[in-house]
Enzyme design. Sequence first.
Site, PDB file in Angstrom:
ATOM      1  CG  ASP A  51      -5.894  -2.810  -8.807  1.00  0.00           C
ATOM      2  OD1 ASP A  51      -6.323  -1.866  -9.515  1.00  0.00           O
ATOM      3  OD2 ASP A  51      -6.044  -2.836  -7.567  1.00  0.00           O
ATOM      4  CB  SER A  62     -17.093   7.331 -22.665  1.00  0.00           C
ATOM      5  OG  SER A  62     -18.510   7.368 -22.678  1.00  0.00           O
ATOM      6  CE1 TYR A 110     -17.286   5.377 -17.433  1.00  0.00           C
ATOM      7  CE2 TYR A 110     -18.678   6.729 -18.850  1.00  0.00           C
ATOM      8  CZ  TYR A 110     -17.844   5.645 -18.677  1.00  0.00           C
ATOM      9  OH  TYR A 110     -17.562   4.818 -19.747  1.00  0.00           O
ATOM     10  CE  LYS A 152     -14.241   5.917 -19.393  1.00  0.00           C
ATOM     11  NZ  LYS A 152     -13.165   4.927 -19.634  1.00  0.00           N
TER      12      LYS A 152
END
Length: 266
Positions: free
Chosen positions: A70, A149, A162, A166
């Site tokens: 994790d 990304s 998100y 990134k």
Amino acid sequence: MREFKAMDFSLTGKVALVTGAGRGIGQGIALSLAQAGADLILADYDLSIAEEAAAGVRALGRHATALKVDVSQADSVAAMIKQVEEAFGRLDIAVNNAGVVSLGRVDELPVSEWDRIMNINVRGVFLCCQAELKLMREHKSGRIINLASIAGKVGFPDLSHYSASKFAVIGFTNAFAKEVAREGITVNALCPGIVGTGMWRGDQGLSARWAQPGESEIKSWERHQSSLLPQGEAQTVEDMGQLAVYLACAPHVTGQAIAVDGGFSL
């Protein structure tokens, strides 16, 4: 005139760790590193899919160990690195790929979901880099590749959390690379474009969410490839693996955020 030396893309004798290696881009990168000769530690939150991916690496004739991790928990990351050290005694390449994505507009996004994305995508990269550095420093050499990304270069609607995570990975990578630049360790970010994995495909993916009225998920997927990508076609996990192999071999490329996106971003 200085003698020209062709770049050697062999990773024979190298030990590579890939997090989030059980499926998708992580699995594709792991297989590419194995094809180049590296032995692999494949870590994932789901041990069963890590074991399946490890079997694919062994089929290529390389050693593979599957671990559960994790990345958002420091103790779990420390245990992972300890197992790497006990099994191999070194770590040459680390690909910090583990990450999660969800969809939600800013006005409807729960704070708990913002925190979940940040804990895994940003805190997880930090914890992994911190632990990997200790092992790499012992050998004064290493290649760290953090998965960012194109959403870390260009914002997308429904992906503010998100994208923020990134963008953070890219900034962290650049700063960290400068801290270790004199230690034989490189740190780069790999920025995938539109890849047909869970983020984009399926009933819960972006293709379905961004479908026009009456448009099927597959038609939406095809339209987004055509409209967003200058090359007109999606990238593959193998494309990401090719760049990972290059970065694992390049001694003087560091602090970069390199996109594999068919020409979408600058």
